[in-house]
Every structure is written in C-alpha cells, then in structure tokens.
Design a protein around this motif. Structure first.
Motif, PDB file in Angstrom:
ATOM      1  N   HIS A  95      -1.334  -6.763   1.372  1.00  0.00           N
ATOM      2  CA  HIS A  95      -0.063  -6.869   2.082  1.00  0.00           C
ATOM      3  C   HIS A  95      -0.168  -6.718   3.597  1.00  0.00           C
ATOM      4  O   HIS A  95       0.576  -7.358   4.326  1.00  0.00           O
ATOM      5  N   ASP A  96      -1.077  -5.887   4.107  1.00  0.00           N
ATOM      6  CA  ASP A  96      -1.065  -5.578   5.537  1.00  0.00           C
ATOM      7  C   ASP A  96      -2.085  -6.360   6.358  1.00  0.00           C
ATOM      8  O   ASP A  96      -2.170  -6.183   7.575  1.00  0.00           O
ATOM      9  N   HIS A  97      -2.897  -7.184   5.723  1.00  0.00           N
ATOM     10  CA  HIS A  97      -3.763  -8.141   6.429  1.00  0.00           C
ATOM     11  C   HIS A  97      -4.721  -7.481   7.420  1.00  0.00           C
ATOM     12  O   HIS A  97      -4.989  -8.020   8.497  1.00  0.00           O
ATOM     13  N   VAL A  98      -5.172  -6.288   7.044  1.00  0.00           N
ATOM     14  CA  VAL A  98      -6.251  -5.589   7.743  1.00  0.00           C
ATOM     15  C   VAL A  98      -7.075  -4.910   6.655  1.00  0.00           C
ATOM     16  O   VAL A  98      -6.748  -5.009   5.470  1.00  0.00           O
ATOM     17  N   TYR A  99      -8.135  -4.212   7.040  1.00  0.00           N
ATOM     18  CA  TYR A  99      -8.886  -3.416   6.077  1.00  0.00           C
ATOM     19  C   TYR A  99      -8.755  -1.937   6.415  1.00  0.00           C
ATOM     20  O   TYR A  99      -8.778  -1.558   7.605  1.00  0.00           O
ATOM     21  N   GLY A 100      -8.608  -1.103   5.390  1.00  0.00           N
ATOM     22  CA  GLY A 100      -8.609   0.336   5.614  1.00  0.00           C
ATOM     23  C   GLY A 100      -8.830   1.085   4.315  1.00  0.00           C
ATOM     24  O   GLY A 100      -8.392   0.646   3.253  1.00  0.00           O
ATOM     25  N   ARG A 101      -9.554   2.185   4.403  1.00  0.00           N
ATOM     26  CA  ARG A 101      -9.800   3.040   3.233  1.00  0.00           C
ATOM     27  C   ARG A 101      -9.492   4.480   3.585  1.00  0.00           C
ATOM     28  O   ARG A 101      -9.792   4.928   4.691  1.00  0.00           O
ATOM     29  N   ARG A 102      -8.920   5.190   2.641  1.00  0.00           N
ATOM     30  CA  ARG A 102      -8.713   6.629   2.811  1.00  0.00           C
ATOM     31  C   ARG A 102      -8.690   7.308   1.440  1.00  0.00           C
ATOM     32  O   ARG A 102      -8.450   6.685   0.409  1.00  0.00           O
ATOM     33  N   PRO A 130       0.797  -1.234   0.000  1.00  0.00           N
ATOM     34  CA  PRO A 130       0.000   0.000   0.000  1.00  0.00           C
ATOM     35  C   PRO A 130       0.832   1.287   0.000  1.00  0.00           C
ATOM     36  O   PRO A 130       1.955   1.316   0.494  1.00  0.00           O
ATOM     37  N   MET A 131       0.206   2.331  -0.561  1.00  0.00           N
ATOM     38  CA  MET A 131       0.814   3.671  -0.501  1.00  0.00           C
ATOM     39  C   MET A 131       0.795   4.188   0.938  1.00  0.00           C
ATOM     40  O   MET A 131       1.731   4.850   1.384  1.00  0.00           O
ATOM     41  N   PHE A 132      -0.315   3.929   1.625  1.00  0.00           N
ATOM     42  CA  PHE A 132      -0.459   4.344   3.034  1.00  0.00           C
ATOM     43  C   PHE A 132      -0.688   3.068   3.837  1.00  0.00           C
ATOM     44  O   PHE A 132      -1.764   2.487   3.798  1.00  0.00           O
ATOM     45  N   SER A 133       0.339   2.641   4.544  1.00  0.00           N
ATOM     46  CA  SER A 133       0.254   1.344   5.205  1.00  0.00           C
ATOM     47  C   SER A 133      -0.567   1.439   6.482  1.00  0.00           C
ATOM     48  O   SER A 133      -0.272   2.252   7.354  1.00  0.00           O
ATOM     49  N   PRO A 134      -1.595   0.605   6.623  1.00  0.00           N
ATOM     50  CA  PRO A 134      -2.398   0.650   7.854  1.00  0.00           C
ATOM     51  C   PRO A 134      -1.811  -0.192   8.983  1.00  0.00           C
ATOM     52  O   PRO A 134      -2.387  -0.267  10.060  1.00  0.00           O
ATOM     53  N   GLY A 136     -10.763  17.581  -0.523  1.00  0.00           N
ATOM     54  CA  GLY A 136     -11.908  17.936  -1.343  1.00  0.00           C
ATOM     55  C   GLY A 136     -12.040  17.154  -2.633  1.00  0.00           C
ATOM     56  O   GLY A 136     -13.041  17.262  -3.330  1.00  0.00           O
ATOM     57  N   ARG A 137     -11.008  16.364  -2.956  1.00  0.00           N
ATOM     58  CA  ARG A 137     -11.090  15.527  -4.154  1.00  0.00           C
ATOM     59  C   ARG A 137     -11.579  14.129  -3.780  1.00  0.00           C
ATOM     60  O   ARG A 137     -11.133  13.561  -2.789  1.00  0.00           O
ATOM     61  N   ALA A 138     -12.457  13.596  -4.614  1.00  0.00           N
ATOM     62  CA  ALA A 138     -13.015  12.274  -4.314  1.00  0.00           C
ATOM     63  C   ALA A 138     -12.042  11.143  -4.607  1.00  0.00           C
ATOM     64  O   ALA A 138     -12.133  10.066  -4.025  1.00  0.00           O
ATOM     65  N   THR A 139     -11.140  11.391  -5.549  1.00  0.00           N
ATOM     66  CA  THR A 139     -10.248  10.306  -5.982  1.00  0.00           C
ATOM     67  C   THR A 139      -8.790  10.765  -5.940  1.00  0.00           C
ATOM     68  O   THR A 139      -8.529  11.964  -6.048  1.00  0.00           O
ATOM     69  N   PRO A 140      -7.876   9.796  -5.786  1.00  0.00           N
ATOM     70  CA  PRO A 140      -8.066   8.348  -5.655  1.00  0.00           C
ATOM     71  C   PRO A 140      -8.669   7.956  -4.304  1.00  0.00           C
ATOM     72  O   PRO A 140      -8.502   8.667  -3.315  1.00  0.00           O
ATOM     73  N   GLN A 141      -9.343   6.807  -4.288  1.00  0.00           N
ATOM     74  CA  GLN A 141      -9.674   6.137  -3.039  1.00  0.00           C
ATOM     75  C   GLN A 141      -8.678   4.986  -2.886  1.00  0.00           C
ATOM     76  O   GLN A 141      -8.530   4.159  -3.788  1.00  0.00           O
ATOM     77  N   TYR A 142      -7.975   4.972  -1.755  1.00  0.00           N
ATOM     78  CA  TYR A 142      -6.957   3.944  -1.486  1.00  0.00           C
ATOM     79  C   TYR A 142      -7.546   2.877  -0.574  1.00  0.00           C
ATOM     80  O   TYR A 142      -7.997   3.189   0.535  1.00  0.00           O
ATOM     81  N   LEU A 143      -7.538   1.642  -1.064  1.00  0.00           N
ATOM     82  CA  LEU A 143      -8.131   0.540  -0.309  1.00  0.00           C
ATOM     83  C   LEU A 143      -7.062  -0.496   0.030  1.00  0.00           C
ATOM     84  O   LEU A 143      -6.236  -0.834  -0.824  1.00  0.00           O
ATOM     85  N   VAL A 144      -7.081  -0.975   1.256  1.00  0.00           N
ATOM     86  CA  VAL A 144      -6.261  -2.136   1.634  1.00  0.00           C
ATOM     87  C   VAL A 144      -7.225  -3.193   2.150  1.00  0.00           C
ATOM     88  O   VAL A 144      -8.090  -2.886   2.973  1.00  0.00           O
ATOM     89  N   SER A 145      -7.087  -4.421   1.654  1.00  0.00           N
ATOM     90  CA  SER A 145      -7.999  -5.462   2.117  1.00  0.00           C
ATOM     91  C   SER A 145      -7.272  -6.788   2.261  1.00  0.00           C
ATOM     92  O   SER A 145      -6.112  -6.925   1.861  1.00  0.00           O
ATOM     93  N   VAL A 146      -7.955  -7.749   2.859  1.00  0.00           N
ATOM     94  CA  VAL A 146      -7.411  -9.098   3.044  1.00  0.00           C
ATOM     95  C   VAL A 146      -8.541 -10.098   2.875  1.00  0.00           C
ATOM     96  O   VAL A 146      -9.618  -9.926   3.458  1.00  0.00           O
ATOM     97  N   ALA A 147      -8.291 -11.107   2.050  1.00  0.00           N
ATOM     98  CA  ALA A 147      -9.306 -12.149   1.838  1.00  0.00           C
ATOM     99  C   ALA A 147      -9.017 -13.397   2.667  1.00  0.00           C
ATOM    100  O   ALA A 147      -9.924 -14.123   3.038  1.00  0.00           O
ATOM    101  N   GLY A 148      -7.760 -13.629   2.945  1.00  0.00           N
ATOM    102  CA  GLY A 148      -7.350 -14.893   3.547  1.00  0.00           C
ATOM    103  C   GLY A 148      -7.355 -14.876   5.063  1.00  0.00           C
ATOM    104  O   GLY A 148      -7.857 -13.949   5.715  1.00  0.00           O
ATOM    105  N   ALA A 149      -6.740 -15.919   5.629  1.00  0.00           N
ATOM    106  CA  ALA A 149      -6.855 -16.180   7.067  1.00  0.00           C
ATOM    107  C   ALA A 149      -5.913 -15.325   7.913  1.00  0.00           C
ATOM    108  O   ALA A 149      -6.220 -15.020   9.068  1.00  0.00           O
TER     109      ALA A 149
END
Ligand SMILES: [Fe+2]
Length: 458
Positions: A345-352, A312-316, A358-371
């Motif tokens: 990569h960071d095995h948590v969820y976070g959005r910013r 991620p660009m912004f690591s949670p 004031g700009r809507a984009t980009p939206q940066y998402l970090v997610s994890v599907a696995g265990a």
C-alpha cells in the motif's frame, strides 16, 4: 549518397532525436502500454489468464481460474500425475463453473474449478479447455504434508505499468527461487478497480508469465481492487470491482462481512491468513475480521503463521494512519505472535518488530514490487530498519524445519534485507543476516516525473 539524400537522412535523424527528447523530457509512461483505441486483451476461444490458487488444505489440491470469450460455457479441466512420456495416461476431467464478465474488451466467461482429492507432494500436469482447443499442460506440485523445506515468494503492490516494469521483477524472483511453490501478493495488483481496467488485468497476467500456472497464487485485495460508487456524493462507498473475485478461485472461508475477500489456508507447515484491509477500514468489518482472525490463529497448529494484508499496521508513508487496523487487528497479531505480517500500500520498503520489546515476532514488512514509488516518513526512518525508497523489490521466504529465512531483493536481484526466525520452544529468535546487503536506497529526485513532491516515481 546525394546531397538531397543526405539532407533527408539527417532530417530523419533530427526528427527521431526530437521525438526521443520529447519522451525523455516528459518522462511519464502511460499506465498500460495499450494505446488508446487499440484492442490488445480481448477474450477469445483460447484460454488465458490461467491461475492456480490454494485450497484451504494445500496438500489436497488447488483451484484454477481461467478466461475465455462467451462461447465456452462450462469448459473442462484435465489433470493427471505428470510423467516423462507425452502419454501421461487417462486424465481426470472436471467441469468448470462459468461466470459472465462484461468489460471494455468484450464479453468474457471466467471459469473456476476446484481440484481436490490429490496426493500430497506430487507433481501434476493439468490443462484447461477453450473453444475446440486446450491450454498447454501446466505443472503444479501439491504441498507435502509436513516437514519438507518450502520456498515461497512475496510481492508488494504491482499496480502500475505491469508489463513494462513488473515483468522483470517476476522473472528475477523466479530465477532466484526456482523451487518456490507458493506466491503471496499484497494487493493493488492493478490500479483501475472499476469495470474499465481489463487492459490492466491483461497486463498483470502477461507480466506474471509462467508464475500463475507453475505456483499457487494467493493475493490479498487492495484498495485499488475496489472502486468508488456514487463518488463525491453523500452515498459514496467502496464497491469491490468485478475482476478480483472472478480472476482467482479462492477458498470461501473468510470473515463475516468479508467472506469473498478474506480467507485462510494451510500450506505445508504454514498457515496464511489473508485480511481485507479496505473492507476493515471503509466498510465497517474491522471488528468482525479481528474476531475471525482470533479464531483462525487460535485454531492453527501450523509451525509458522503469516498474515497478509494490503494496508500496513505501521504506515511508513507520511500522513497515513490506519487507526481501525491498529485498534482491532494489531492486538490479535501481537497476541498470537504471528511470525510475519506481509503488507503493501505505501510504495516504499520498511521493516519493524512488534510492540513487545525483546520479542522477535511479529516482524512487520511493507514492500512494493511495481513501478509506483512514494516517500518515507521521518517517523518510518526512525522506527523501521531497513527502509528504502525508489526500489522495486521481491521477497523469497525459505522455511526449513526450525528456521524461516527471509530475503528482500531488488529488481536486479541484489540483497536488500535478510533475517532468520528460529523456532525456540513456543518463541522465536531473530537473527539479522547483514552480509551482502546493499546500502540504503533513498529517492534522489526532488519530484516525480509529473511534478509531485510527495512521490518519487509515478
Ligand atoms: Fe493501496
């Protein structure tokens, strides 16, 4: 029942209870469910690990990769417009290029075919050849040229215990989005990264079920697709494992220095740019990938632009900072106002949101599907929303004309995050969709089952 029989039965019950107790007290599940010494995923004459991937132009076709044992060089792929009769007419035949692969499960051949020249927005039936046999006929729909609704899936890292715990996420995703055509994966598909991870790749495909032969799959490479050569010596360096480039037949249009692991493609109204974060961070290609990204985004005429990168660009996560990505890649994503930056990569969820207030984009998402589950940093809790720990997730993206709707759902299908981006001239409006979201999920365990307090689950 005699007294002796009763004693034997109660003894058996006690032993079972003790065995169950021992498992629960330990709580650590192995990374695959293949016991030591057992061969589960040996290549055979039957085709397996079959996966369709996008071409540079999604409407014109797709590419297919599959595996057999070493007795099947240059097998065929057959493709025909799908029909309701079992007699679908004379299929077109294409010969695969075959690549040898040596693994702990034996000698394999990995076969690639590019299927181009197809009609847009058409359902095709296709099958791949093995040794005197064929796979099932699979159905894959080519992308419409433009303007039709599109549903796609996104999965953060799958990585560990794939049969055991990724299977349910994939099934829930396909149940929630049966119309999905394209699946994006954030990388770290498996944990191994070297040549002894064939069981993990076997598990990844088993967990994915019908997805890779129904949708087209576009993965980013993660750091676990690499391994360390000359580990703990001055010559230590990252080397891409043998599996990732052979498991998928991807467009060869990547950045200089990362040709095989970065790529881009247009699928309907979306341009997807896939970056190799590991190569950028550890192999010195951050600037080359940023220059390439600048060109690919600058040339894009797509209504929507998505970037896919493992790190991620912004690591949670606490104590993680991907400085080279921030320095070189982030400014390009910001300048071109990429709509979504999909990361793992960071095995948590976070959005910013991005750097421009004031700009809507980009939206940066970090997610994890696995265990595997880590913990959020304090900074992430302050700068991202929503955030989650201890939660397996999948994402459904629905694009319809001027709207892109994003939903993050948990492994049980509950809504965790949702918003819409609405095209507004050259800009975007962000509309939060708060209805029906479940409350924030935090890790309630003081330590992981192995006793690590920087993690929540192994
Ligand atoms: Fe990773």
């Amino acid at each position: 029942m005699s007294r002796a029989q009763g004693a034997v039965r109660w003894g058996a019950v006690l032993l079972l209870a003790l065995a169950a107790g021992a498992q629960a007290a330990d709580g650590v599940e192995p990374n695959t469910r293949v016991p030591a010494g057992v061969v589960r995923y040996a290549p055979t004459g039957f085709p397996d690990r079959i996966v369709a991937s996008p071409l540079q132009e999604g409407a014109g076709g797709f590419a297919v990769s599959w595996r057999t044992d070493a007795t099947v060089p240059a097998p065929l792929l057959e493709i025909v417009v799908a029909g309701d009769s079992p007699d679908m007419g004379l299929p077109r035949r294409l010969v695969a290029s075959s690549h040898a692969q040596s693994t702990e499960n034996g000698q394999a051949l990995q076969h690639h075919v590019v299927v181009d020249g197809l009609q847009a927005d058409t359902l095709y039936a296709w099958r791949v050849q093995g040794d005197r046999t064929w796979s099932a006929w699979h159905h894959t729909q080519t992308a419409p040229a433009s303007g039709e609704p599109l549903t796609l899936l996104y999965f953060g890292d799958t990585q560990n215990k794939n049969v055991s715990l990724t299977t349910r996420v994939v099934r829930e995703a396909m149940r929630h989005a049966p119309d999905a055509r394209l699946a994006l994966y954030a990388g770290d598909l498996v944990s191994g990264g070297n040549d002894e991870d064939d069981n993990e790749w076997g598990e990844w495909f088993e967990a994915a079920g019908a997805l890779p032969t129904s949708l087209v799959v576009a993965p980013a490479p993660g750091n676990h697709e690499y391994f360390e050569e000359f580990e703990d010596t001055p010559q230590e360096r990252r080397v891409l494992g043998a599996h990732w480039p052979l498991a998928f037949a991807l467009p060869g249009n990547g950045a200089p220095g990362a040709q095989g692991t970065s790529y881009w493609f247009d699928y309907q109204d979306v341009r997807v740019v896939v970056l190799d974060g590991t190569s950028a961070l550890d192999l010195g290609t951050a600037q080359a990938q940023a220059r390439w990204l600048e060109q690919v985004l600058g040339d894009s005429r797509a209504a929507w632009n998505l970037a896919l990168i493992h790190q991620p660009m912004f690591s949670p996560r606490q104590d993680r900072e991907n400085a080279l990505l921030r320095e070189h890649v982030l400014p390009v994503l910001e300048r071109h106002r990429v709509d979504l930056v999909l990361q793992g990569h960071d095995h948590v969820y976070g959005r910013r949101g991005g750097l421009q207030a004031g700009r809507a984009t980009p939206q940066y998402l970090v997610s994890v599907a696995g265990a595997k589950q880590y913990r959020l940093s304090t900074q992430a809790r302050e700068s991202m929303a929503p955030v989650a720990e201890d939660t397996q997730l999948f994402q459904v993206l629905r694009i319809d004309g001027q709207r892109l709707r994003y939903e993050a759902r948990t492994a049980t299908g509950r809504l965790y995050d949702a918003f819409e981006l609405i095209r507004d001239g050259q800009g975007r409006q962000l509309r939060e969709l708060g209805d029906g979201r479940i409350p924030q999920r935090d890790c309630l365990r003081p330590a992981s089952p192995k006793g690590r307090n920087d993690r929540c689950w192994e």
